[in-house]
Design a protein around this motif. Sequence first.
Motif, mmCIF file in Angstrom:
data_model
loop_
_atom_site.group_PDB
_atom_site.id
_atom_site.type_symbol
_atom_site.label_atom_id
_atom_site.label_comp_id
_atom_site.label_asym_id
_atom_site.label_seq_id
_atom_site.Cartn_x
_atom_site.Cartn_y
_atom_site.Cartn_z
ATOM 1 N N ILE A 217 -4.990 49.622 78.092
ATOM 2 C CA ILE A 217 -6.269 49.741 78.787
ATOM 3 C C ILE A 217 -7.249 48.834 78.065
ATOM 4 C CG2 ILE A 217 -8.129 51.331 79.457
ATOM 5 C CD1 ILE A 217 -5.985 53.583 79.426
ATOM 6 N N GLY A 218 -7.847 47.910 78.796
ATOM 7 C CA GLY A 218 -8.762 46.956 78.185
ATOM 8 C C GLY A 218 -9.992 47.632 77.607
ATOM 9 N N ILE A 219 -10.434 47.167 76.446
ATOM 10 C CA ILE A 219 -11.633 47.740 75.823
ATOM 11 C C ILE A 219 -12.814 47.649 76.788
ATOM 12 C CG2 ILE A 219 -13.385 47.352 74.021
ATOM 13 C CD1 ILE A 219 -11.122 46.669 72.081
ATOM 14 N N SER A 220 -12.983 46.482 77.423
ATOM 15 C CA SER A 220 -14.138 46.295 78.305
ATOM 16 C C SER A 220 -14.123 47.279 79.473
ATOM 17 C CB SER A 220 -14.172 44.859 78.826
ATOM 18 O OG SER A 220 -12.960 44.523 79.439
ATOM 19 N N GLN A 221 -12.927 47.705 79.848
ATOM 20 C CA GLN A 221 -12.794 48.593 81.002
ATOM 21 C C GLN A 221 -13.331 50.003 80.735
ATOM 22 O OE1 GLN A 221 -8.759 48.626 82.377
ATOM 23 N NE2 GLN A 221 -9.273 49.975 84.072
ATOM 24 N N ILE A 222 -13.231 50.458 79.494
ATOM 25 C CA ILE A 222 -13.675 51.828 79.199
ATOM 26 C C ILE A 222 -14.940 51.839 78.347
ATOM 27 C CG2 ILE A 222 -11.392 52.879 79.410
ATOM 28 C CD1 ILE A 222 -11.319 52.825 76.290
ATOM 29 N N GLY A 302 -11.129 38.805 71.187
ATOM 30 C CA GLY A 302 -10.247 38.945 72.347
ATOM 31 C C GLY A 302 -11.003 38.895 73.663
ATOM 32 N N PRO A 303 -10.375 38.370 74.726
ATOM 33 C CA PRO A 303 -11.064 38.238 76.013
ATOM 34 C C PRO A 303 -11.429 39.574 76.655
ATOM 35 C CG PRO A 303 -8.856 37.263 76.116
ATOM 36 C CD PRO A 303 -9.032 37.785 74.730
ATOM 37 N N LEU A 304 -10.833 40.669 76.216
ATOM 38 C CA LEU A 304 -11.177 41.963 76.816
ATOM 39 C C LEU A 304 -12.156 42.758 75.955
ATOM 40 C CD1 LEU A 304 -7.682 43.114 78.179
ATOM 41 C CD2 LEU A 304 -9.376 41.629 79.249
ATOM 42 N N THR A 305 -12.775 42.078 74.973
ATOM 43 C CA THR A 305 -13.812 42.746 74.194
ATOM 44 C C THR A 305 -15.152 42.518 74.878
ATOM 45 O OG1 THR A 305 -14.122 40.810 72.800
ATOM 46 C CG2 THR A 305 -12.616 42.491 71.977
ATOM 47 N N VAL A 306 -16.176 43.256 74.426
ATOM 48 C CA VAL A 306 -17.479 43.191 75.075
ATOM 49 C C VAL A 306 -18.469 42.392 74.227
ATOM 50 C CG1 VAL A 306 -19.435 44.572 75.906
ATOM 51 C CG2 VAL A 306 -17.090 45.395 76.217
ATOM 52 N N GLU A 307 -18.496 42.711 72.929
ATOM 53 C CA GLU A 307 -19.470 42.074 72.047
ATOM 54 C C GLU A 307 -19.152 40.610 71.778
ATOM 55 O OE1 GLU A 307 -22.224 42.338 70.863
ATOM 56 O OE2 GLU A 307 -22.722 44.441 71.240
ATOM 57 N N ASN A 308 -20.200 39.840 71.577
ATOM 58 C CA ASN A 308 -20.069 38.469 71.113
ATOM 59 C C ASN A 308 -19.265 38.472 69.820
ATOM 60 O OD1 ASN A 308 -21.237 36.596 68.902
ATOM 61 N ND2 ASN A 308 -21.735 35.536 70.803
ATOM 62 N N ARG A 309 -18.413 37.487 69.649
ATOM 63 C CA ARG A 309 -17.483 37.556 68.535
ATOM 64 C C ARG A 309 -18.164 37.480 67.168
ATOM 65 N NH1 ARG A 309 -16.073 34.355 64.423
ATOM 66 N NH2 ARG A 309 -15.414 32.219 64.727
ATOM 67 N N PHE A 310 -19.308 36.790 67.089
ATOM 68 C CA PHE A 310 -20.003 36.698 65.804
ATOM 69 C C PHE A 310 -20.734 38.007 65.480
ATOM 70 C CE2 PHE A 310 -19.311 32.337 67.039
ATOM 71 C CZ PHE A 310 -18.800 31.805 65.867
ATOM 72 N N VAL A 311 -21.268 38.616 66.528
ATOM 73 C CA VAL A 311 -21.895 39.930 66.348
ATOM 74 C C VAL A 311 -20.830 40.918 65.880
ATOM 75 C CG1 VAL A 311 -23.070 41.827 67.519
ATOM 76 C CG2 VAL A 311 -23.655 39.456 68.100
ATOM 77 N N ALA A 312 -19.682 40.878 66.561
ATOM 78 C CA ALA A 312 -18.590 41.792 66.230
ATOM 79 C C ALA A 312 -18.119 41.567 64.796
ATOM 80 C CB ALA A 312 -17.433 41.603 67.208
ATOM 81 N N GLU A 313 -18.069 40.306 64.395
ATOM 82 C CA GLU A 313 -17.595 39.985 63.049
ATOM 83 C C GLU A 313 -18.562 40.543 61.999
ATOM 84 O OE1 GLU A 313 -16.126 35.958 62.655
ATOM 85 O OE2 GLU A 313 -16.770 35.929 60.574
ATOM 86 N N HIS A 314 -19.849 40.345 62.265
ATOM 87 C CA HIS A 314 -20.864 40.840 61.347
ATOM 88 C C HIS A 314 -20.759 42.360 61.205
ATOM 89 C CE1 HIS A 314 -24.644 41.261 59.294
ATOM 90 N NE2 HIS A 314 -25.083 42.082 60.229
ATOM 91 N N ARG A 315 -20.657 43.025 62.345
ATOM 92 C CA ARG A 315 -20.550 44.487 62.336
ATOM 93 C C ARG A 315 -19.315 44.947 61.577
ATOM 94 N NH1 ARG A 315 -21.910 46.376 68.475
ATOM 95 N NH2 ARG A 315 -24.166 46.270 68.294
ATOM 96 N N MET A 316 -18.223 44.229 61.773
ATOM 97 C CA MET A 316 -16.963 44.602 61.144
ATOM 98 C C MET A 316 -17.064 44.468 59.630
ATOM 99 S SD MET A 316 -14.379 45.879 62.435
ATOM 100 C CE MET A 316 -12.849 46.501 61.889
ATOM 101 N N HIS A 317 -17.703 43.389 59.177
ATOM 102 C CA HIS A 317 -17.869 43.213 57.728
ATOM 103 C C HIS A 317 -18.680 44.357 57.137
ATOM 104 C CE1 HIS A 317 -15.789 39.554 56.948
ATOM 105 N NE2 HIS A 317 -16.451 38.867 57.863
ATOM 106 N N GLN A 318 -19.751 44.722 57.844
ATOM 107 C CA GLN A 318 -20.575 45.836 57.370
ATOM 108 C C GLN A 318 -19.774 47.131 57.321
ATOM 109 O OE1 GLN A 318 -23.909 45.652 60.124
ATOM 110 N NE2 GLN A 318 -25.246 45.192 58.377
#
Lengths: 441, 143
Positions: A217-222, A302-318
């Motif tokens: 199930i795609g992340i963007s879908q749920i 990934g193409p089925l993610t929602v967040e911008n990849r740089f935003v996501a990266e920043h959040r992940m590091h935190q």
Amino acid sequence: MSEYFHSVRLTPERCKGCVNCIKRCPTEAIRIRGGKAKITEARCIDCGECIRRCANRAKTAVTDSLDDLKDYKYNVALPAPALYSQFSADVPANVVLCALMHLGFDEVFEVALGAEIVSDATVEYLKRRDAKKPAISSACPAVVRLVQVKFPELIDNLIPLEAPVEVAARLVRSTRCRELGIAPEDIGVWFITPCPAKMTAFKQPLGAEKSSVTGAIGISQIYGELLKAVAVVPRDANCQRATARGVGWALSGGETSAAAAGNSMVIDEIHNVSEVLEQVALGKIKVDFIEALACSGGCIGGPLTVENRFVAEHRMHQRLAKMRAEDEAHGAAPAKYHPDSSLTEYDRTIEPRPIMRLDEDIFKAMYKVEQMEKTLNKLPGLDCGSCGSPNCKALAEDIVQGEAVETDCIFKLRERVRDLAQEMVGLAAKLPPSLEEREEN
Amino acid sequence: MNPEQGIVLDYALKGGDFDTAGEASSKIKRILQQIGVRSDVIRRIAISSYEAEMNVIIHAYSGVLKASIYPDRTELVIADEGPGIADIDLAMQEGYSTAPDHIREMGFGAGMGLPNMVRCSDEFSINSVAGEGTKISILIRHS
């Protein structure tokens, strides 16, 4: 079902026949025919690059939906580590996981746990004397398929270990069947996925005979429903088990640091991966381990993610910084390498799927190569894509394979029209002898 | 096409021209893939042509890489105008290199070029005249 299952599909009504997808496809798998994009199945590696490039959103990934949960007695969600990056680091991982339970799952089992086990198995594999170096991670299914179609000579370099999601699925499926006394076919195991390549891997497994994962199930879908659930889940809910070591796999480089692979290389984005594998094939790269990921930044891109990849990266590091501190405070240990090799090892070998070959008969193939080079010399070399092939080289290939003609090139067509027009002007100037004034002698 | 007719590819190489380094080898590799030569054989051909191509770019002034592809084999001839090799036996030893420091800093000149070519080929010959140039002939069978 056709020979190859693909999750990347086209919505024809939305496709305008533009050239954005054909020009970015790493395996030149797409052509425009009849004003619509057409994917050559044997070449497609489901990397999702065309989904990303399509401004009209005509390319989509077929995934399962929450409705499919109804068909099973017991449903397990397997969230990809990339899921956490879609939420602010202030939202604890356990809240995200418990929110999934609100969506109808009976249990949540983190793929990050599978990643921890695979990290350990990788450490063991790299120590083996028969391990072919550079050992290339097989965790990203689009990369594995890229090797199959474009670099068959590197198949032996792929690490014969299952991807974390498959390991997690095997583990949860076998233990729950035993503990709960449910028949295997009554358990639905659903991957919450950032990418279409994984979906394909379940329908058409790369290593295993049959995948333990029921669907994806795609992340963007749920995402929308998950956001609502996150708001109501109590903060002290307890759903989490994995440590930063496994969750870190969401980012490019996470696998390398989890496996503590010393002399290693990390590459992300499918075109970069293709370029580096070209170098590996030339014997130029002397490293022990290569982590290669199809998406920019790793699974968080990934193409089925929602967040911008740089935003996501920043959040992940935190988030990871927080998790590491917590792991240390609680003395949490990552899941350990499982001595049961059936959990982590491939059941079958990965076959090459070479796509370059022009003909089964070597003599015919050589003839076609010569014809192709001749044709290519006549084409303008602008690689505009207007003919429906991604570049002039691909058009020359299509022509020699009988799938296109020279006048598909608008410049060649224009030349022909000009020549014909000139000929017509010449013809128009000619008069029949009855009208023609002749000089009398 | 009879077995003795092959595809002949000629590439001019220029010493010091790192911008195009490796291009000839990639083109040869692509054509071998299109013909359907076995992937492990392609790998051997690609590695030897790449090493030979790089040798010309690193050490020589100019050269020519000629690949003759037949259904059953590929023949590579790499001839250059350059300083030549003073001691071929020494040059064939693994790890021996005359590449200057600035080339080594780029990751080349590890002294593995010639030994790699020998390892990948079925037939290998090298002729060199100091002060004039070097000619390498490589044959790799497709089966």
